[in-house]
Design a protein around this motif. Structure first.
Motif, PDB file in Angstrom:
ATOM      1  N   TYR A  29       0.841  -1.186   0.000  1.00 59.86           N
ATOM      2  CA  TYR A  29       0.000   0.000   0.000  1.00 59.86           C
ATOM      3  C   TYR A  29       0.878   1.238   0.000  1.00 59.86           C
ATOM      4  N   SER A  80      -3.575   4.158   0.225  1.00 60.49           N
ATOM      5  CA  SER A  80      -3.925   3.939  -1.181  1.00 60.49           C
ATOM      6  C   SER A  80      -3.735   2.473  -1.513  1.00 60.49           C
ATOM      7  N   LEU A  82      -3.358  -0.339  -4.358  1.00 63.19           N
ATOM      8  CA  LEU A  82      -2.878  -0.357  -5.735  1.00 63.19           C
ATOM      9  C   LEU A  82      -3.331  -1.615  -6.449  1.00 63.19           C
ATOM     10  N   ASP A  86       0.391  -2.301 -10.892  1.00 60.86           N
ATOM     11  CA  ASP A  86       1.135  -1.120 -10.465  1.00 60.86           C
ATOM     12  C   ASP A  86       2.307  -1.434  -9.551  1.00 60.86           C
ATOM     13  N   ALA A 130      -4.968   5.067  -7.601  1.00 59.08           N
ATOM     14  CA  ALA A 130      -5.300   4.065  -6.582  1.00 59.08           C
ATOM     15  C   ALA A 130      -6.597   3.347  -6.927  1.00 59.08           C
TER      16      ALA A 130
END
Length: 176
Positions: A29, A80, A82, A86, A130
């Motif tokens: 994260y 956030s 992902l 990513d 995100a």
């Protein structure tokens, strides 16, 4: 040697223990923090819901880190989530962010080359790409060696989490 040998009996045991710890399912994260004009995004791998009522999450972060300091001063931060694709993004945030871009009004638009948006009254940074996010206020902190664990109350959330990034998707590891 068997894997049941007592701790500290050999380097081989220590390597086995690390492999087992690295196999624990763990997400990756970005923790967003802000105090005044100072902002940061930090890679974290321990975020877990710890209570249903009230809804609380626990986040572990390195004591003494930029993010820990900003979180202490603000009493809030973001998480956030992902997407799995990513995985290169998290590597950009293992060190404190030095490249922060702002628009004419002073709002943060980019951190370390990645677009961000600000959420909530504290204008906490969230990665624009995100899959989902949580904005949290700190309700409790516990020191745990070189790390500290904070319990946070969800203040707001957003996004549509999909197949989120996990530690196994990268060559990064933590544990042991």
């Amino acid at each position: 040697m068997t894997t049941d040998e007592a701790p500290g009996s050999s380097d081989q045991y220590d390597r086995q223990r690390r492999r087992v710890l690295w196999a624990l399912p763990t997400g990756l994260y970005l923790i967003g923090s802000r105090a005044g004009d100072a902002v940061n995004l930090m890679t974290a791998n321990l975020v877990v819901q710890v209570c249903l009522e009230p809804k609380l999450v626990a986040v572990a972060m390195e004591a003494g880190s930029v993010t820990a300091d900003l979180t202490d001063r603000a009493g809030a931060f973001t998480v956030s989530l992902l997407e799995r694709r990513d995985k290169d993004v998290v590597r950009r945030f293992v060190k404190p962010a030095h490249h922060v871009l702002r628009d004419a009004a002073g709002s943060v638009t980019s951190i370390s080359g990645h677009a961000v948006r600000e959420v909530g009254p504290s204008r906490l940074p969230v990665l624009a790409a995100a899959a989902g996010y949580l904005a949290c206020s700190v309700v409790r902190q516990e020191p745990l060696g070189a790390t500290r664990c904070s319990s946070e109350k969800w203040v707001r959330s957003g996004g549509k989490p999909a197949d989120v990034l996990r530690m196994e998707d990268t060559r990064m590891h933590y544990g042991g």
